[in-house]
Write an enzyme that holds these catalytic residues in place. Structure first.
Site, PDB file in Angstrom:
ATOM      1  N   HIS A  57      79.141  32.217  47.254  1.00 13.89           N
ATOM      2  CA  HIS A  57      79.204  32.848  48.567  1.00 13.89           C
ATOM      3  C   HIS A  57      78.288  32.145  49.554  1.00 13.89           C
ATOM      4  O   HIS A  57      77.227  31.640  49.179  1.00 13.89           O
ATOM      5  CB  HIS A  57      78.772  34.315  48.479  1.00 13.89           C
ATOM      6  CG  HIS A  57      79.634  35.142  47.588  1.00 13.89           C
ATOM      7  ND1 HIS A  57      79.131  36.150  46.809  1.00 13.89           N
ATOM      8  CD2 HIS A  57      80.968  35.117  47.348  1.00 13.89           C
ATOM      9  CE1 HIS A  57      80.113  36.714  46.125  1.00 13.89           C
ATOM     10  NE2 HIS A  57      81.235  36.104  46.434  1.00 13.89           N
ATOM     11  N   TYR A 127      68.564  41.706  46.175  1.00 13.48           N
ATOM     12  CA  TYR A 127      68.280  40.564  47.021  1.00 13.48           C
ATOM     13  C   TYR A 127      68.106  40.950  48.477  1.00 13.48           C
ATOM     14  O   TYR A 127      68.780  41.821  49.000  1.00 13.48           O
ATOM     15  CB  TYR A 127      69.280  39.424  46.834  1.00 13.48           C
ATOM     16  CG  TYR A 127      70.746  39.727  46.958  1.00 13.48           C
ATOM     17  CD1 TYR A 127      71.461  39.320  48.078  1.00 13.48           C
ATOM     18  CD2 TYR A 127      71.436  40.357  45.927  1.00 13.48           C
ATOM     19  CE1 TYR A 127      72.819  39.551  48.174  1.00 13.48           C
ATOM     20  CE2 TYR A 127      72.790  40.580  46.013  1.00 13.48           C
ATOM     21  CZ  TYR A 127      73.481  40.183  47.149  1.00 13.48           C
ATOM     22  OH  TYR A 127      74.829  40.410  47.243  1.00 13.48           O
ATOM     23  N   LYS A 162      89.139  37.850  44.760  1.00 12.11           N
ATOM     24  CA  LYS A 162      88.671  37.135  45.953  1.00 12.11           C
ATOM     25  C   LYS A 162      87.867  35.894  45.568  1.00 12.11           C
ATOM     26  O   LYS A 162      88.093  34.804  46.096  1.00 12.11           O
ATOM     27  CB  LYS A 162      87.820  38.069  46.812  1.00 12.11           C
ATOM     28  CG  LYS A 162      87.294  37.458  48.082  1.00 12.11           C
ATOM     29  CD  LYS A 162      86.488  38.489  48.854  1.00 12.11           C
ATOM     30  CE  LYS A 162      85.905  37.935  50.115  1.00 12.11           C
ATOM     31  NZ  LYS A 162      85.167  38.965  50.868  1.00 12.11           N
TER      32      LYS A 162
END
Length: 182
Positions: A57, A127, A162
């Site tokens: 990502h 995170y 995805k």
């Protein structure tokens, strides 16, 4: 780490008979290392099965994100890819192991992609992110891209549709080079 701007942060634990204490984030300490990090989001990800992959990502500028990622339960590996066209480490990768025992944190700089693979069942990561999620700026790389040749420590058991459908690097390299320029 060998990729300029990426860091592995080791916590300094202070222990006594009550247990232990460690600072998990300090903006001043990051600034001393030349990192400006303003927290915009804190994300929490839980994966139930070992081998689960999340990523690669990233977000394109002006929504590029710094991330501070730590495994708070279980074990994961995080693989970073430098997507800065001007960088001497452009398209190079580096993998780090993050566990609830080693308590390490990885700093993933802006204009990097990253992927996480869980190494144990019931792994959890927390995170901090320096930018808000911007769906129009979101992009990714395919986890098994032959140009990246990532060798995960264990077989991949689970990945979202995805993440499995991101284009190959060869299909989007010119777009990445253009949109990742500073």
């Amino acid at each position: 780490l060998p990729l300029e701007g990426a860091f592995l942060i080791e916590q300094q634990m202070l222990s006594d008979d009550r247990g232990a204490f460690a600072r998990a984030f300090c903006q001043n300490e990051l600034a001393e290392a030349g990192v400006q990090f303003d927290v915009r989001q804190v994300n929490n990800s839980i994966s139930t099965k070992a081998g689960t992959v999340r990523g690669f990502h990233f977000q394109f500028p002006p929504h590029a994100e710094d991330k501070l990622l730590r495994c708070v339960r279980g074990a994961v590996v995080d693989c970073l890819v430098d997507l800065r066209p001007e960088s001497p480490t452009f398209l190079q990768t580096h993998m780090v192991e993050l566990t609830d025992e080693n308590r390490h944190t990885v700093l993933i700089p802006k204009r990097f992609a990253h992927v996480v693979q869980t190494q144990t069942d019931d792994s959890e990561i927390l995170y901090l992110v320096s930018e808000f999620y911007a769906p129009d700026a979101e992009c990714g790389l395919r986890w098994n891209d032959p140009d990246l040749d990532i060798q995960f420590p264990i077989p991949v058991t689970d990945i979202s549709d995805k993440d499995a459908a991101w284009p190959l690097l060869s299909e989007q390299r010119s777009i990445i080079e253009e949109r990742m320029k500073i």
